[in-house]
Design an enzyme around this catalytic site. Structure first.
Site, PDB file in Angstrom:
ATOM      1  N   LYS A  98       2.536  -7.540 -13.538  1.00 17.26           N
ATOM      2  CA  LYS A  98       2.410  -7.876 -12.116  1.00 17.26           C
ATOM      3  C   LYS A  98       2.413  -9.399 -12.057  1.00 17.26           C
ATOM      4  O   LYS A  98       1.387 -10.045 -12.329  1.00 17.26           O
ATOM      5  CB  LYS A  98       1.087  -7.311 -11.576  1.00 17.26           C
ATOM      6  N   GLU A 129       6.087  -5.183 -11.251  1.00 18.91           N
ATOM      7  CA  GLU A 129       5.776  -4.794  -9.866  1.00 18.91           C
ATOM      8  C   GLU A 129       5.715  -6.016  -8.955  1.00 18.91           C
ATOM      9  O   GLU A 129       4.974  -6.965  -9.199  1.00 18.91           O
ATOM     10  CB  GLU A 129       4.424  -4.050  -9.803  1.00 18.91           C
ATOM     11  N   GLY A 130       6.485  -5.956  -7.877  1.00 16.77           N
ATOM     12  CA  GLY A 130       6.469  -7.023  -6.883  1.00 16.77           C
ATOM     13  C   GLY A 130       5.205  -6.956  -6.037  1.00 16.77           C
ATOM     14  O   GLY A 130       4.376  -6.051  -6.168  1.00 16.77           O
ATOM     15  N   GLY A 139       0.790  -1.230   0.000  1.00 16.05           N
ATOM     16  CA  GLY A 139       0.000   0.000   0.000  1.00 16.05           C
ATOM     17  C   GLY A 139       0.819   1.275   0.000  1.00 16.05           C
ATOM     18  O   GLY A 139       0.323   2.348   0.337  1.00 16.05           O
ATOM     19  N   GLY A 180       2.258   2.712  -2.608  1.00 17.49           N
ATOM     20  CA  GLY A 180       2.113   3.492  -3.841  1.00 17.49           C
ATOM     21  C   GLY A 180       2.904   2.921  -5.001  1.00 17.49           C
ATOM     22  O   GLY A 180       3.146   3.616  -5.997  1.00 17.49           O
ATOM     23  N   LYS A 181       3.302   1.653  -4.906  1.00 17.66           N
ATOM     24  CA  LYS A 181       4.069   1.006  -5.992  1.00 17.66           C
ATOM     25  C   LYS A 181       3.310   1.018  -7.313  1.00 17.66           C
ATOM     26  O   LYS A 181       3.890   1.251  -8.368  1.00 17.66           O
ATOM     27  CB  LYS A 181       4.364  -0.469  -5.655  1.00 17.66           C
ATOM     28  N   THR A 182       2.014   0.715  -7.238  1.00 21.24           N
ATOM     29  CA  THR A 182       1.238   0.597  -8.485  1.00 21.24           C
ATOM     30  C   THR A 182       1.088   1.957  -9.155  1.00 21.24           C
ATOM     31  O   THR A 182       1.233   2.071 -10.375  1.00 21.24           O
ATOM     32  CB  THR A 182      -0.145  -0.021  -8.184  1.00 21.24           C
ATOM     33  N   VAL A 183       0.821   2.986  -8.352  1.00 21.37           N
ATOM     34  CA  VAL A 183       0.694   4.331  -8.922  1.00 21.37           C
ATOM     35  C   VAL A 183       2.040   4.756  -9.522  1.00 21.37           C
ATOM     36  O   VAL A 183       2.102   5.262 -10.651  1.00 21.37           O
ATOM     37  CB  VAL A 183       0.217   5.331  -7.835  1.00 21.37           C
TER      38      VAL A 183
END
Ligand code: ATP
Ligand code: MG
Length: 206
Positions: A32, A99-100, A12, A14-17
């Site tokens: 992913k 993304e991990g 949570g 902010g890796k995805t953003v």
């Protein structure tokens, strides 16, 4: 071919953003490999929404697990075995952002941590970190865990409100490049993310 692995000091963070901003900025592909939890959406859907990339640039996950939990547990609940041979980096005709799941010492299986998978891939990792209280400890621990396994670190990217001292001391003590900071955006849409990413993040030379 440029390939960046995006990890973080926590789930949570902010890796995805960040990954959506990065994949959009370099006109790359996004992958992913292990998605644990798909309600209301998985990270691939978020990246499709935020990166401005065409759908074919979002590669299908190797594992799409129903439970929002550590991959080892989410896999067990779904009765799935996570195997290294299904986690081979995909060959694509452009830059790739991977993304991990969670943070670096999250178990992928009963015998492998996320950082072990990064070491297996041996590609440069970008560590996403919060700017606020607690981030020095989480960031330096994550950097040590990556180094202990010989994972190349492209740099650290901060996410959140500015914090000059944290943004200075972590790269200095961790001996990693400071890739800049992505602010917390009130309106998350492809245009505002692209603008903030370009203004705040220096892409590492690979
Ligand atoms: N720069 C930002 N501006 C505004 N909101 C953000 C930003 N970064 C992250 N968020 C919000 O914070 C939440 C968590 O972000 P995100 O999904 O990117 O985390 P993550 O590290 O990828 O999590 P996970 O471990 O589940 O993959 C989301 O609701 C996201 O919209
Ligand atoms: Mg994510």
């Amino acid at each position: 071919m440029s390939l960046f692995v995006v990890t973080g000091t926590d789930t949570g963070i902010g890796k995805t953003v960040f990954a959506a901003g990065l994949a959009g900025a370099i006109g790359g592909y996004y992958w992913k490999p292990i998605q644990a939890g798909v309600d209301p959406e998985g990270d691939s859907e978020t990246v499709a929404r935020l990166s401005g990339l065409p759908a074919r640039r979002i590669l299908p996950e190797a594992y799409r697990l129903s439970t929002p939990a550590s991959p080892h547990l989410a896999a067990r609940i779904d009765g799935v075995e996570i195997r290294l041979d299904r986690l081979a980096l995909p060959a694509v005709d452009g830059p790739l952002v991977v993304e991990g799941a969670g943070g670096v010492l999250v178990p992928v299986s009963g015998t492998m941590l996320m950082a072990d998978l990064f070491a297996h891939w041996s590609k440069p990792v970008i560590l996403c970190a919060r700017t606020g209280l607690g981030t020095i400890n989480h960031s330096l621990l994550s950097i040590e865990a990556l180094r202990a396994r010989g994972v190349p670190i492209a740099g650290i990217a901060f996410i959140g409100d500015p914090h000059a001292e944290n943004e200075r001391i972590i790269p200095a003590l961790g001996r990693v490049a400071n890739l800049g900071r992505l602010p917390h955006l009130r309106a998350l849409d492809p245009a505002s993310l692209a603008t903030a990413f370009a203004a705040g993040i220096k892409l590492p030379a690979i």
